[in-house]
Write a protein that holds these residues in place. Structure first.
Motif, PDB file in Angstrom:
ATOM      1  N   ALA A  95      71.622 -74.236  54.018  1.00 31.33           N
ATOM      2  CA  ALA A  95      71.858 -74.416  52.582  1.00 31.33           C
ATOM      3  C   ALA A  95      71.905 -73.062  51.869  1.00 31.33           C
ATOM      4  O   ALA A  95      72.738 -72.850  50.976  1.00 31.33           O
ATOM      5  CB  ALA A  95      70.775 -75.307  51.969  1.00 31.33           C
ATOM      6  N   GLN A  96      71.030 -72.137  52.271  1.00 28.80           N
ATOM      7  CA  GLN A  96      71.036 -70.815  51.648  1.00 28.80           C
ATOM      8  C   GLN A  96      72.337 -70.080  51.938  1.00 28.80           C
ATOM      9  O   GLN A  96      72.913 -69.450  51.062  1.00 28.80           O
ATOM     10  CB  GLN A  96      69.834 -70.003  52.132  1.00 28.80           C
ATOM     11  CG  GLN A  96      68.528 -70.496  51.574  1.00 28.80           C
ATOM     12  CD  GLN A  96      67.322 -69.838  52.219  1.00 28.80           C
ATOM     13  OE1 GLN A  96      67.354 -69.416  53.367  1.00 28.80           O
ATOM     14  NE2 GLN A  96      66.224 -69.781  51.473  1.00 28.80           N
ATOM     15  N   HIS A  97      72.812 -70.179  53.192  1.00 34.28           N
ATOM     16  CA  HIS A  97      74.078 -69.527  53.548  1.00 34.28           C
ATOM     17  C   HIS A  97      75.241 -70.171  52.800  1.00 34.28           C
ATOM     18  O   HIS A  97      76.149 -69.480  52.340  1.00 34.28           O
ATOM     19  CB  HIS A  97      74.320 -69.604  55.062  1.00 34.28           C
ATOM     20  CG  HIS A  97      73.375 -68.762  55.854  1.00 34.28           C
ATOM     21  ND1 HIS A  97      73.345 -67.397  55.786  1.00 34.28           N
ATOM     22  CD2 HIS A  97      72.403 -69.107  56.729  1.00 34.28           C
ATOM     23  CE1 HIS A  97      72.409 -66.917  56.575  1.00 34.28           C
ATOM     24  NE2 HIS A  97      71.806 -67.944  57.167  1.00 34.28           N
ATOM     25  N   ASP A  98      75.213 -71.490  52.669  1.00 35.62           N
ATOM     26  CA  ASP A  98      76.260 -72.206  51.950  1.00 35.62           C
ATOM     27  C   ASP A  98      76.269 -71.805  50.478  1.00 35.62           C
ATOM     28  O   ASP A  98      77.329 -71.576  49.889  1.00 35.62           O
ATOM     29  CB  ASP A  98      76.057 -73.721  52.101  1.00 35.62           C
ATOM     30  CG  ASP A  98      77.264 -74.511  51.642  1.00 35.62           C
ATOM     31  OD1 ASP A  98      78.402 -74.103  51.973  1.00 35.62           O
ATOM     32  OD2 ASP A  98      77.057 -75.537  50.965  1.00 35.62           O
ATOM     33  N   LEU A  99      75.083 -71.710  49.875  1.00 39.42           N
ATOM     34  CA  LEU A  99      74.974 -71.281  48.478  1.00 39.42           C
ATOM     35  C   LEU A  99      75.539 -69.873  48.308  1.00 39.42           C
ATOM     36  O   LEU A  99      76.304 -69.608  47.374  1.00 39.42           O
ATOM     37  CB  LEU A  99      73.507 -71.321  48.031  1.00 39.42           C
ATOM     38  CG  LEU A  99      73.218 -70.794  46.629  1.00 39.42           C
ATOM     39  CD1 LEU A  99      73.828 -71.721  45.579  1.00 39.42           C
ATOM     40  CD2 LEU A  99      71.730 -70.656  46.409  1.00 39.42           C
ATOM     41  N   GLU A 100      75.188 -69.002  49.216  1.00 41.37           N
ATOM     42  CA  GLU A 100      75.684 -67.624  49.163  1.00 41.37           C
ATOM     43  C   GLU A 100      77.214 -67.605  49.240  1.00 41.37           C
ATOM     44  O   GLU A 100      77.880 -66.960  48.437  1.00 41.37           O
ATOM     45  CB  GLU A 100      75.088 -66.819  50.328  1.00 41.37           C
ATOM     46  CG  GLU A 100      75.550 -65.386  50.402  1.00 41.37           C
ATOM     47  CD  GLU A 100      74.894 -64.469  49.401  1.00 41.37           C
ATOM     48  OE1 GLU A 100      75.480 -63.438  49.091  1.00 41.37           O
ATOM     49  OE2 GLU A 100      73.786 -64.792  48.932  1.00 41.37           O
ATOM     50  N   ARG A 101      77.761 -68.352  50.199  1.00 45.08           N
ATOM     51  CA  ARG A 101      79.212 -68.367  50.436  1.00 45.08           C
ATOM     52  C   ARG A 101      79.977 -69.020  49.294  1.00 45.08           C
ATOM     53  O   ARG A 101      80.999 -68.519  48.853  1.00 45.08           O
ATOM     54  CB  ARG A 101      79.498 -69.081  51.749  1.00 45.08           C
ATOM     55  CG  ARG A 101      80.957 -69.117  52.154  1.00 45.08           C
ATOM     56  CD  ARG A 101      81.190 -69.822  53.484  1.00 45.08           C
ATOM     57  NE  ARG A 101      80.589 -71.141  53.573  1.00 45.08           N
ATOM     58  CZ  ARG A 101      81.101 -72.253  53.055  1.00 45.08           C
ATOM     59  NH1 ARG A 101      82.233 -72.201  52.399  1.00 45.08           N
ATOM     60  NH2 ARG A 101      80.498 -73.412  53.184  1.00 45.08           N
ATOM     61  N   ARG A 102      79.461 -70.137  48.771  1.00 41.50           N
ATOM     62  CA  ARG A 102      80.221 -70.924  47.792  1.00 41.50           C
ATOM     63  C   ARG A 102      79.968 -70.520  46.344  1.00 41.50           C
ATOM     64  O   ARG A 102      80.814 -70.761  45.487  1.00 41.50           O
ATOM     65  CB  ARG A 102      79.900 -72.397  47.967  1.00 41.50           C
ATOM     66  CG  ARG A 102      80.313 -72.905  49.336  1.00 41.50           C
ATOM     67  CD  ARG A 102      79.879 -74.301  49.557  1.00 41.50           C
ATOM     68  NE  ARG A 102      80.990 -75.175  49.184  1.00 41.50           N
ATOM     69  CZ  ARG A 102      80.861 -76.460  48.978  1.00 41.50           C
ATOM     70  NH1 ARG A 102      79.690 -77.025  49.071  1.00 41.50           N
ATOM     71  NH2 ARG A 102      81.908 -77.185  48.681  1.00 41.50           N
ATOM     72  N   VAL A 103      78.806 -69.928  46.055  1.00 41.84           N
ATOM     73  CA  VAL A 103      78.466 -69.633  44.659  1.00 41.84           C
ATOM     74  C   VAL A 103      78.309 -68.131  44.412  1.00 41.84           C
ATOM     75  O   VAL A 103      78.981 -67.550  43.557  1.00 41.84           O
ATOM     76  CB  VAL A 103      77.179 -70.392  44.238  1.00 41.84           C
ATOM     77  CG1 VAL A 103      76.794 -70.037  42.818  1.00 41.84           C
ATOM     78  CG2 VAL A 103      77.361 -71.889  44.399  1.00 41.84           C
ATOM     79  N   ILE A 104      77.416 -67.510  45.151  1.00 41.93           N
ATOM     80  CA  ILE A 104      77.065 -66.110  44.879  1.00 41.93           C
ATOM     81  C   ILE A 104      78.240 -65.167  45.148  1.00 41.93           C
ATOM     82  O   ILE A 104      78.562 -64.322  44.305  1.00 41.93           O
ATOM     83  CB  ILE A 104      75.829 -65.687  45.708  1.00 41.93           C
ATOM     84  CG1 ILE A 104      74.653 -66.643  45.479  1.00 41.93           C
ATOM     85  CG2 ILE A 104      75.458 -64.243  45.441  1.00 41.93           C
ATOM     86  CD1 ILE A 104      74.123 -66.678  44.075  1.00 41.93           C
ATOM     87  N   GLU A 105      78.879 -65.288  46.309  1.00 40.62           N
ATOM     88  CA  GLU A 105      79.991 -64.389  46.636  1.00 40.62           C
ATOM     89  C   GLU A 105      81.140 -64.486  45.632  1.00 40.62           C
ATOM     90  O   GLU A 105      81.648 -63.445  45.192  1.00 40.62           O
ATOM     91  CB  GLU A 105      80.472 -64.639  48.069  1.00 40.62           C
ATOM     92  CG  GLU A 105      79.490 -64.139  49.107  1.00 40.62           C
ATOM     93  CD  GLU A 105      79.916 -64.469  50.541  1.00 40.62           C
ATOM     94  OE1 GLU A 105      81.049 -64.952  50.754  1.00 40.62           O
ATOM     95  OE2 GLU A 105      79.097 -64.230  51.440  1.00 40.62           O
ATOM     96  N   PRO A 106      81.573 -65.709  45.226  1.00 39.81           N
ATOM     97  CA  PRO A 106      82.638 -65.769  44.201  1.00 39.81           C
ATOM     98  C   PRO A 106      82.222 -65.115  42.883  1.00 39.81           C
ATOM     99  O   PRO A 106      83.043 -64.460  42.223  1.00 39.81           O
ATOM    100  CB  PRO A 106      82.887 -67.274  44.022  1.00 39.81           C
ATOM    101  CG  PRO A 106      82.468 -67.884  45.323  1.00 39.81           C
ATOM    102  CD  PRO A 106      81.317 -67.036  45.787  1.00 39.81           C
TER     103      PRO A 106
END
Length: 177
Positions: A155-166
């Motif tokens: 979930a943390q990696h998904d959050l990073e990929r989908r929210v933080i990086e954009p």
């Protein structure tokens, strides 16, 4: 916290911790001090019936996570249990173990309630009735905790990929203007 769940999720390491705990408690009562709770790798190999390389590999993982300490004497290694990281794990688990307890008394946990004879909530009663051996509970908790830690990491990696990086990309583009 996730690392310790990964460590105790392994059955061999739990067996090692049990051997170390047995030595720790035996020396504590016999000698009045915990520091005498050391056990050699050879004794562990004998008690568990595992190969020396297997025991050494798992002891290294336990040592790397500060669950054991080692004393070297020549070519021999003597291990002893360090309970501090397990106390942190216990502190983290207690709210989960007592979350469904609503017995109207303030003993603090379902575990205490079961031990003291107070009526235990139905889900815990059903689960306890299915256990063949107390270590089954430890195995189940360790397995579920490891699975939860993996889901949390995902979930943390998904959050990073989908929210933080954009967001970082967008902010980076705005800074270029």
């Amino acid at each position: 916290m996730a690392d310790i769940f990964d460590v105790v999720a392994d059955a061999t390491r739990r067996d090692l911790l049990r051997v170390l705990l047995d030595r720790y408690t035996a020396s504590d009562t016999a000698h009045g001090r915990a520091s005498a709770g050391e056990i050699s790798v050879g004794e562990i190999v004998e008690k568990l019936g595992l190969s020396q390389p297997t025991v050494s590999k798992h002891l290294k993982v336990l040592r790397d996570h500060d669950l054991v300490t080692v004393r070297e004497e020549g070519q021999h290694r003597y291990y002893s249990l360090d309970t501090s990281p397990l106390e942190d794990l216990e502190d983290w688990l207690i709210p989960f173990l007592s979350a469904d307890f609503d017995g109207g008394i303030d003993e603090g946990s379902t575990v205490f309630a079961a031990w003291s004879g107070v009526q235990v909530p139905e889900p815990f009663r059903r689960a306890a009735e299915t256990l063949q051996h107390p270590t089954d509970a430890g195995t189940a908790i360790g397995r579920r905790a490891a699975e939860a830690s993996i889901r949390l990491q995902d979930a943390q990696h998904d959050l990073e990929r989908r929210v933080i990086e954009p967001i970082k990309k967008k902010l980076g583009r705005q800074g270029d203007r």
